[in-house]
Design an enzyme around this catalytic site. Structure first.
Site, PDB file in Angstrom:
ATOM      1  N   ALA A  32      10.748  56.784 -12.417  1.00 59.52           N
ATOM      2  CA  ALA A  32       9.364  57.210 -12.186  1.00 59.52           C
ATOM      3  C   ALA A  32       9.152  57.385 -10.686  1.00 59.52           C
ATOM      4  CB  ALA A  32       8.367  56.225 -12.778  1.00 59.52           C
ATOM      5  N   HIS A  34       8.546  58.457  -6.796  1.00 61.63           N
ATOM      6  CA  HIS A  34       7.427  58.978  -6.009  1.00 61.63           C
ATOM      7  C   HIS A  34       7.860  59.079  -4.555  1.00 61.63           C
ATOM      8  CE1 HIS A  34       6.882  54.814  -4.759  1.00 61.63           C
ATOM      9  NE2 HIS A  34       6.776  54.458  -6.029  1.00 61.63           N
ATOM     10  N   GLY A  36       7.374  57.262  -2.065  1.00 64.45           N
ATOM     11  CA  GLY A  36       7.903  56.031  -1.491  1.00 64.45           C
ATOM     12  C   GLY A  36       9.403  55.921  -1.705  1.00 64.45           C
ATOM     13  N   HIS A  37       9.853  56.226  -2.926  1.00 71.29           N
ATOM     14  CA  HIS A  37      11.294  56.239  -3.193  1.00 71.29           C
ATOM     15  C   HIS A  37      11.999  57.279  -2.327  1.00 71.29           C
ATOM     16  CE1 HIS A  37       9.859  54.703  -7.267  1.00 71.29           C
ATOM     17  NE2 HIS A  37      10.705  53.756  -6.889  1.00 71.29           N
ATOM     18  N   LYS A 149       6.357  47.304   0.158  1.00 72.13           N
ATOM     19  CA  LYS A 149       5.316  46.972  -0.824  1.00 72.13           C
ATOM     20  C   LYS A 149       5.700  45.742  -1.637  1.00 72.13           C
ATOM     21  CE  LYS A 149       4.793  49.208  -4.703  1.00 72.13           C
ATOM     22  NZ  LYS A 149       4.754  48.121  -5.741  1.00 72.13           N
ATOM     23  N   ASP A 150       6.981  45.631  -1.991  1.00 77.46           N
ATOM     24  CA  ASP A 150       7.472  44.463  -2.727  1.00 77.46           C
ATOM     25  C   ASP A 150       8.030  43.443  -1.737  1.00 77.46           C
ATOM     26  OD1 ASP A 150       7.134  45.399  -5.566  1.00 77.46           O
ATOM     27  OD2 ASP A 150       8.400  47.003  -4.804  1.00 77.46           O
ATOM     28  N   GLN A 153       9.704  40.176  -2.952  1.00 72.52           N
ATOM     29  CA  GLN A 153      10.960  40.517  -3.616  1.00 72.52           C
ATOM     30  C   GLN A 153      12.048  40.810  -2.595  1.00 72.52           C
ATOM     31  OE1 GLN A 153      11.060  43.233  -7.152  1.00 72.52           O
ATOM     32  NE2 GLN A 153      12.147  44.590  -5.744  1.00 72.52           N
ATOM     33  N   ARG A 187       3.622  52.478 -11.112  1.00 69.58           N
ATOM     34  CA  ARG A 187       2.561  52.017 -12.019  1.00 69.58           C
ATOM     35  C   ARG A 187       1.271  52.826 -11.847  1.00 69.58           C
ATOM     36  NH1 ARG A 187       4.061  46.945 -14.120  1.00 69.58           N
ATOM     37  NH2 ARG A 187       5.859  46.039 -13.034  1.00 69.58           N
TER      38      ARG A 187
END
Length: 285
Positions: A32, A34, A36-37, A149-150, A153, A187
């Site tokens: 999915a 976007h 950012g990726h 953002k993560d 993680q 998301r």
């Protein structure tokens, strides 16, 4: 662009790359895709010779079965995007390829499991660490790229790399945002038009918190104020809104000079769980 579905096919390609002494970059994703990726991919292309992207919706990092079921899966369009970006290789394993047997081992990240994502998503970091460690073993990257953002993680993955002496550099790329500040996330695709407009409040909350903290206001006062004045009127309930010290992710109530902090938020909008954060440097306070 090579599309590889099995571990054996990856290893075959890696044997050739290693003899050529070419640096490999890895961008792990759950698809999915976007912007950012794509920024992670562009950074990999700048810093390495070969860019691998993995696409795998990892079931063991979801503590909510409904969340796993609803996670967007757009493999066909993802592959088209990656081809246009000039990605060299894509690893798209099946669940049985990644987990031919039930996983028995567990990671324990200590106090990190008790705060923020660790507290509200029990088992999440264990699932993330297992899949990322498997990807590191399979794809053998020199550098792996993750988004800010993560942020918690990323800290967990960095701890794993350090503790297990992986010969891999972790590169953290700043969060990519929409024009209204909303952090780009797969998301977001699940939000309605109204929910999408509402979600922009999260970054406004973080920015307000940062500004007030740098003006010397006390954290608990700021937190209560933004919840009452910015979130509650929109009927948004935050799972957490915390000021944390970045080296440990321990919640704190005040800033101390010369230390990096982050304000982190998780909230549900239209039953979609969104997270974001903003970093605060205190070098000059």
């Amino acid at each position: 662009m090579e599309i590889l579905k099995t571990i054996s096919s990856v290893k075959q390609h890696l044997r050739t790359l290693k003899t050529q002494n070419r640096a490999v970059g890895l961008v792990p994703t759950m698809g999915a895709l976007h912007q950012g990726h794509l920024e992670l991919i562009r950074q990999s292309k700048k810093q390495t010779d070969i860019t691998f992207v993995s696409i795998f919706v990892n079931p063991i990092q979801f503590n909510n079965p409904e969340d796993l079921q609803k996670y967007p899966r757009t493999l066909s369009s993802d592959l088209e995007i990656l081809a246009n970006e000039g990605v060299d290789m894509v690893f798209t394993p099946s669940e049985s390829e990644m987990y031919p047997h039930a996983v028995m081992m567990e990671f324990d990240f200590g106090s990190m499991e008790q705060v923020l994502e660790g507290r509200f998503r029990p088992g999440h970091f264990n699932g993330v660490a297992i899949v990322v460690s498997k990807l590191f073993h399979i794809l053998q990257p020199d550098i792996s790229f993750f988004g800010q953002k993560d942020i918690q993680q990323v800290a967990v993955i960095q701890r794993m790399v350090n503790d297990l002496s992986y010969p891999i550099k972790i590169e953290v790329v700043p969060t990519m945002r929409e024009a209204d500040g909303l952090a780009m996330s797969s998301r977001n695709q699940r939000l309605s038009k109204e929910g999408r407009a509402l979600a922009s409040i999260l970054y406004k909350v973080l920015s307000k918190c940062k500004d007030e903290l740098l003006r010397g206001e006390q954290w608990l006062h700021i937190k209560n104020k933004v919840i009452q004045e910015m979130l509650e009127p929109l009927d948004i309930k935050s799972e957490y809104l915390e000021l944390v010290e970045l080296s440990s992710f321990s919640p704190v109530n005040n800033l101390t000079p010369e230390k990096p902090y982050a304000v982190c938020i998780a909230a549900h909008i239209e039953e979609v769980r969104l997270i974001d954060n903003i970093i605060i440097r205190t070098d000059h306070i």
